[in-house]
Design a protein around this motif. Structure first.
Motif, mmCIF file in Angstrom:
data_model
loop_
_atom_site.group_PDB
_atom_site.id
_atom_site.type_symbol
_atom_site.label_atom_id
_atom_site.label_comp_id
_atom_site.label_asym_id
_atom_site.label_seq_id
_atom_site.Cartn_x
_atom_site.Cartn_y
_atom_site.Cartn_z
ATOM 1 N N SER A 39 -11.851 -5.309 1.435
ATOM 2 C CA SER A 39 -12.248 -4.216 2.318
ATOM 3 C C SER A 39 -11.151 -3.152 2.284
ATOM 4 C CB SER A 39 -12.452 -4.730 3.748
ATOM 5 O OG SER A 39 -12.769 -3.658 4.608
ATOM 6 N N ILE A 40 -11.464 -2.013 1.670
ATOM 7 C CA ILE A 40 -10.494 -0.907 1.579
ATOM 8 C C ILE A 40 -11.146 0.347 2.125
ATOM 9 C CG2 ILE A 40 -8.984 0.429 0.067
ATOM 10 C CD1 ILE A 40 -9.027 -1.756 -1.938
ATOM 11 N N ALA A 41 -10.536 0.920 3.135
ATOM 12 C CA ALA A 41 -11.061 2.147 3.736
ATOM 13 C C ALA A 41 -10.954 3.298 2.737
ATOM 14 C CB ALA A 41 -10.295 2.474 5.011
ATOM 15 N N LYS B 289 -13.931 1.568 -5.423
ATOM 16 C CA LYS B 289 -14.615 0.978 -4.272
ATOM 17 C C LYS B 289 -15.546 -0.142 -4.719
ATOM 18 C CE LYS B 289 -16.274 3.500 -0.990
ATOM 19 N NZ LYS B 289 -17.008 4.539 -0.252
ATOM 20 N N MET B 290 -16.253 0.074 -5.840
ATOM 21 C CA MET B 290 -17.151 -0.949 -6.359
ATOM 22 C C MET B 290 -16.373 -2.197 -6.766
ATOM 23 S SD MET B 290 -19.568 -0.866 -9.765
ATOM 24 C CE MET B 290 -18.107 -0.825 -10.809
ATOM 25 N N ARG B 291 -15.267 -2.019 -7.504
ATOM 26 C CA ARG B 291 -14.461 -3.167 -7.929
ATOM 27 C C ARG B 291 -13.920 -3.926 -6.717
ATOM 28 N NH1 ARG B 291 -12.448 -3.745 -13.284
ATOM 29 N NH2 ARG B 291 -14.010 -2.820 -14.651
ATOM 30 N N ALA B 292 -13.510 -3.182 -5.688
ATOM 31 C CA ALA B 292 -12.992 -3.827 -4.480
ATOM 32 C C ALA B 292 -14.083 -4.643 -3.795
ATOM 33 C CB ALA B 292 -12.429 -2.771 -3.524
ATOM 34 N N ARG C 26 -3.188 -9.964 4.581
ATOM 35 C CA ARG C 26 -3.060 -8.662 5.231
ATOM 36 C C ARG C 26 -4.241 -7.777 4.885
ATOM 37 N NH1 ARG C 26 2.078 -6.528 5.820
ATOM 38 N NH2 ARG C 26 0.972 -4.602 6.383
ATOM 39 N N LYS C 27 -4.608 -6.906 5.843
ATOM 40 C CA LYS C 27 -5.602 -5.883 5.547
ATOM 41 C C LYS C 27 -4.970 -4.847 4.626
ATOM 42 C CE LYS C 27 -8.374 -6.204 9.759
ATOM 43 N NZ LYS C 27 -8.877 -5.460 10.943
ATOM 44 N N ILE C 28 -5.817 -4.196 3.846
ATOM 45 C CA ILE C 28 -5.312 -3.208 2.895
ATOM 46 C C ILE C 28 -5.273 -1.842 3.579
ATOM 47 C CG2 ILE C 28 -5.646 -2.146 0.636
ATOM 48 C CD1 ILE C 28 -7.073 -4.704 -0.204
ATOM 49 N N THR C 29 -4.104 -1.507 4.060
ATOM 50 C CA THR C 29 -3.876 -0.231 4.731
ATOM 51 C C THR C 29 -2.958 0.623 3.857
ATOM 52 O OG1 THR C 29 -1.946 -1.120 5.857
ATOM 53 C CG2 THR C 29 -4.068 -1.339 6.985
ATOM 54 N N ILE C 30 -2.779 1.875 4.240
ATOM 55 C CA ILE C 30 -1.896 2.753 3.469
ATOM 56 C C ILE C 30 -0.457 2.215 3.471
ATOM 57 C CG2 ILE C 30 -0.855 5.057 3.383
ATOM 58 C CD1 ILE C 30 -3.590 6.201 4.099
ATOM 59 N N PRO C 31 0.113 1.784 4.618
ATOM 60 C CA PRO C 31 1.472 1.196 4.586
ATOM 61 C C PRO C 31 1.560 -0.015 3.663
ATOM 62 C CG PRO C 31 0.870 1.745 6.822
ATOM 63 C CD PRO C 31 -0.362 1.935 6.008
#
Length: 233
Positions: free
Chosen positions: A184-186, A175-178, A220-225
């Protein structure tokens, strides 16, 4: 053969984000990180030897120390003994009066000439009041060195194990690296990544490089798919 001048040995760096103390997840390594940070800031003559498995963050800490030293206007030198281009002759051009970082020390274990070159480097740094930061996969006595004097010198400074991150710490580190990259990663996506990817921290951060590039290209947003597709490719 033209040797590079002292303090100007090229760094074989290929980090996705700049290595600093701020983007190193400390985990259970607080004492080690504080010792390195304090040593560099005070410029006191000191040897710090730390060891651990691959991808535990040993090189990251060396690079972070060099960055801090340069901010303090201190010369730095870096040598990775796993690099075939690094020879005993190269050690003779190191600026031994300032910060010297030697990575992958175990790579020279069992080679008497190389061990003697390391011993000479140690003595030169000590004589000129420099600092040595050394990394290896094992403590000094378990690196395969045959030169007893070298082992005793390496063990004479501060010796620390670099402890690998737990699963919970890897979650926070990712999370810190992101965040440092502006990604933005949920939390559910990070948990998915950890459940499907290698537990090797270095591999995880390299995978984050791929995710970062793919998200920039595709916007793209970073989602699970999205993660599923990137990891499959």
């Amino acid at each position: 053969m033209n040797n590079p001048p002292a303090g100007q040995i090229p760094l074989p760096l290929n980090l996705g984000d700049k290595a600093t103390f701020e983007n190193f997840w400390v985990g259970h390594n607080t004492e080690l990180v504080q010792a390195i940070h304090s040593s560099v800031q005070t410029s006191e003559p000191r040897l710090i030897y730390f060891y651990g498995p691959g991808s535990a963050g040993k090189s990251h800490l060396l690079f972070a120390a060099m960055k801090l030293a340069r901010e303090e206007i201190v010369n730095t030198s870096y040598l990775s003994l796993s690099d075939a281009k690094v020879t005993p002759d190269l050690l003779a051009v190191v600026d031994v009066a300032h910060l010297v970082c030697v990575d992958d020390l175990q790579s020279w274990g069992g080679d008497r000439d190389r061990e003697r070159a390391l011993f000479t480097l140690f003595e030169q740094v000590r004589h000129h009041g420099g600092q040595l930061l050394l990394t290896a996969t094992n403590p000094p006595e378990k690196c395969g060195f045959g030169l007893a004097d070298l082992v005793s010198r390496l063990a004479s400074g501060l010796v620390y194990p670099l402890r690998a991150l737990t699963e919970e710490q890897q979650f926070e580190a990712l999370k810190m690296r992101a965040r440092n990259r502006g990604l933005s990663i949920a939390d559910d996506a990070v948990k998915y990544l950890l459940s499907r990817a290698s537990r090797d921290t270095g591999e995880l951060f390299r995978l984050l490089d791929d995710i970062d590039r793919a998200s920039l290209i595709e916007k793209r947003k970073i989602t699970i798919p999205f993660l599923q597709r990137v990891m499959q490719s």
